[in-house]
Design an enzyme around this catalytic site. Structure first.
Site, PDB file in Angstrom:
ATOM      1  CB  VAL A  61      -1.000   0.029   1.192  1.00  0.00           C
ATOM      2  CG1 VAL A  61      -2.107  -0.989   0.995  1.00  0.00           C
ATOM      3  CG2 VAL A  61      -0.301  -0.147   2.523  1.00  0.00           C
ATOM      4  CE1 TYR A 152       1.869   2.324  14.496  1.00  0.00           C
ATOM      5  CE2 TYR A 152       1.374   3.541  16.500  1.00  0.00           C
ATOM      6  CZ  TYR A 152       1.024   2.595  15.555  1.00  0.00           C
ATOM      7  OH  TYR A 152      -0.179   1.919  15.673  1.00  0.00           O
ATOM      8  CB  SER A 153       3.646   9.262  17.642  1.00  0.00           C
ATOM      9  OG  SER A 153       4.913   9.868  17.564  1.00  0.00           O
ATOM     10  CB  ALA A 154       5.408  11.367  12.755  1.00  0.00           C
TER      11      ALA A 154
HETATM   12  P1  NAI Z   1      -0.626  -6.364  12.456  1.00  0.00           P
HETATM   13  O1  NAI Z   1       0.836  -6.227  12.292  1.00  0.00           O
HETATM   14  O2  NAI Z   1      -1.170  -7.551  13.195  1.00  0.00           O
HETATM   15  O3  NAI Z   1      -1.354  -6.304  11.027  1.00  0.00           O
HETATM   16  C1  NAI Z   1      -1.028  -5.350  10.060  1.00  0.00           C
HETATM   17  C2  NAI Z   1      -1.196  -5.968   8.697  1.00  0.00           C
HETATM   18  O4  NAI Z   1      -0.791  -4.995   7.721  1.00  0.00           O
HETATM   19  C3  NAI Z   1      -0.319  -7.204   8.485  1.00  0.00           C
HETATM   20  O5  NAI Z   1      -1.080  -8.260   7.958  1.00  0.00           O
HETATM   21  C4  NAI Z   1       0.747  -6.717   7.533  1.00  0.00           C
HETATM   22  O6  NAI Z   1       1.294  -7.722   6.695  1.00  0.00           O
HETATM   23  C5  NAI Z   1      -0.010  -5.666   6.744  1.00  0.00           C
HETATM   24  N1  NAI Z   1       0.898  -4.743   6.078  1.00  0.00           N
HETATM   25  C6  NAI Z   1       2.048  -4.210   6.574  1.00  0.00           C
HETATM   26  N2  NAI Z   1       2.659  -3.460   5.648  1.00  0.00           N
HETATM   27  C7  NAI Z   1       1.881  -3.507   4.535  1.00  0.00           C
HETATM   28  C8  NAI Z   1       2.001  -2.928   3.239  1.00  0.00           C
HETATM   29  N3  NAI Z   1       3.043  -2.155   2.913  1.00  0.00           N
HETATM   30  N4  NAI Z   1       1.030  -3.197   2.325  1.00  0.00           N
HETATM   31  C9  NAI Z   1      -0.023  -3.974   2.652  1.00  0.00           C
HETATM   32  N5  NAI Z   1      -0.174  -4.555   3.872  1.00  0.00           N
HETATM   33  C10 NAI Z   1       0.762  -4.316   4.801  1.00  0.00           C
HETATM   34  O7  NAI Z   1      -1.120  -4.997  13.117  1.00  0.00           O
HETATM   35  P2  NAI Z   1      -2.479  -4.631  13.913  1.00  0.00           P
HETATM   36  O8  NAI Z   1      -2.141  -4.561  15.350  1.00  0.00           O
HETATM   37  O9  NAI Z   1      -3.600  -5.466  13.465  1.00  0.00           O
HETATM   38  O10 NAI Z   1      -2.671  -3.115  13.434  1.00  0.00           O
HETATM   39  C11 NAI Z   1      -3.597  -2.727  12.430  1.00  0.00           C
HETATM   40  C12 NAI Z   1      -3.698  -1.224  12.421  1.00  0.00           C
HETATM   41  O11 NAI Z   1      -4.140  -0.757  13.696  1.00  0.00           O
HETATM   42  C13 NAI Z   1      -2.358  -0.516  12.159  1.00  0.00           C
HETATM   43  O12 NAI Z   1      -2.576   0.634  11.362  1.00  0.00           O
HETATM   44  C14 NAI Z   1      -1.909  -0.121  13.549  1.00  0.00           C
HETATM   45  O13 NAI Z   1      -1.039   0.965  13.521  1.00  0.00           O
HETATM   46  C15 NAI Z   1      -3.237   0.217  14.199  1.00  0.00           C
HETATM   47  N6  NAI Z   1      -3.189   0.173  15.645  1.00  0.00           N
HETATM   48  C16 NAI Z   1      -2.929  -0.998  16.332  1.00  0.00           C
HETATM   49  C17 NAI Z   1      -2.898  -0.992  17.719  1.00  0.00           C
HETATM   50  C18 NAI Z   1      -2.665  -2.240  18.505  1.00  0.00           C
HETATM   51  O14 NAI Z   1      -2.652  -2.165  19.732  1.00  0.00           O
HETATM   52  N7  NAI Z   1      -2.474  -3.391  17.900  1.00  0.00           N
HETATM   53  C19 NAI Z   1      -3.100   0.236  18.477  1.00  0.00           C
HETATM   54  C20 NAI Z   1      -3.359   1.396  17.671  1.00  0.00           C
HETATM   55  C21 NAI Z   1      -3.403   1.349  16.309  1.00  0.00           C
END
Ligand code: NAI
Length: 244
Positions: A61, A152-154
């Site tokens: 993405v 990340y926070s940015a």
């Molecule tokens: P995760 O790491 O379990 O899942 C993220 C998914 O995005 C993975 O399947 C990964 O392969 C995919 N991904 C990574 N780079 C990619 C790229 N360049 N193109 C396409 N797909 C890509 O993370 P999680 O915890 O499910 O996080 C999801 C969202 O929620 C993120 O934006 C994260 O910043 C946000 N978030 C998560 C929190 C948490 O406590 N887990 C807290 C606050 C926000």
């Protein structure tokens, strides 16, 4: 039938959102960075068991060109794109003094530029439809800051500004754009923290527990629904009362 595209949806919060939107009756366009991300899970089978259509679209993405092609492919496959969830995100944590340029740039590309790429190309489909819902994954780190996460926070603070800008640019076309800001949610991303870091977080949470991925998916489902038709440019914190 309406279609939802969820980025980074092979696992974690994205997979939970995809399954919830399938239960809500949307056809689902899954996305992740590689085929391998789908190998050890049954997210496609679970979604198809809900009686909706589901297909995966592999793309990075952060790549403008790949996103343009992917959005074309999703539109060709399903006819419409009614909901876009910008969920894909990564962490490359480190204190600012020790953070490399690569660590900084990579997180900006994946977490922030992706939201521009996807919102631009899906937004243009939605403008022609004169309807659509865009939901972005921000984070409490973007609202309050977090040591070790200047990159990340940015990006997560940027997403708040982007959400409001997209809401203002596309509102007159019947398109809403909102964000959710999760706190500490149990996923592979947070499993990487040490026990001491996890306990320190829990001490600050009013509800004294981590959130579950379904608790994020429920709010996203609301924002995608008719009940939220007059809600736009908002950031809903889902953190069990982390900061008050
Ligand atoms: P995760 O790491 O379990 O899942 C993220 C998914 O995005 C993975 O399947 C990964 O392969 C995919 N991904 C990574 N780079 C990619 C790229 N360049 N193109 C396409 N797909 C890509 O993370 P999680 O915890 O499910 O996080 C999801 C969202 O929620 C993120 O934006 C994260 O910043 C946000 N978030 C998560 C929190 C948490 O406590 N887990 C807290 C606050 C926000």
């Amino acid at each position: 039938m309406a279609t939802a595209l969820i980025t980074g949806s092979a696992r974690g919060i994205g997979a939970a959102i995809a399954l919830r939107l399938a239960k809500d009756g949307y056809n689902i366009a899954l996305n992740d960075i590689s085929e391998a991300m789908f190998e050890d899970n049954d997210i496609m089978d679970k979604i198809k068991a809900e009686g909706v259509e589901c297909e995966k679209f592999i793309c990075d993405v952060s790549s403008y060109a790949q996103v343009e092609e992917t959005v074309k492919a999703v539109k060709a496959r399903f006819g419409t794109i009614d909901v876009l969830v910008n969920n894909a995100g990564i962490t490359r944590d480190g204190l600012m003094a020790r953070m490399s340029e690569e660590q900084y740039d990579m997180v900006v590309a994946v977490n922030q530029k992706s939201v521009f790429n996807m919102s631009k190309f899906v937004g243009s489909v939605m403008m022609r439809q004169k309807s659509g819902k865009i939901i972005n994954l921000a984070s409490v780190a973007g609202l309050y800051g977090n040591p070790g996460q200047i990159n990340y926070s940015a990006t997560k603070a940027a997403i708040v500004g982007m959400t409001k800008t997209v809401a203002k640019e596309l509102g007159s076309r019947g398109i809403t754009c909102n964000a959710v800001a999760p706190g500490f949610i149990k996923t592979p991303m947070t499993d990487k923290l040490t026990d001491a870091q996890k306990q320190a977080m829990i001490n600050q949470i009013a509800m004294k527990r981590y959130g579950e991925v379904d608790e994020i998916a429920g709010v996203v489902s609301f924002l995608a629904s008719k009940d939220a038709s007059y809600v736009t440019g908002q950031v809903i914190e889902i953190s069990g009362g982390l900061m008050m």
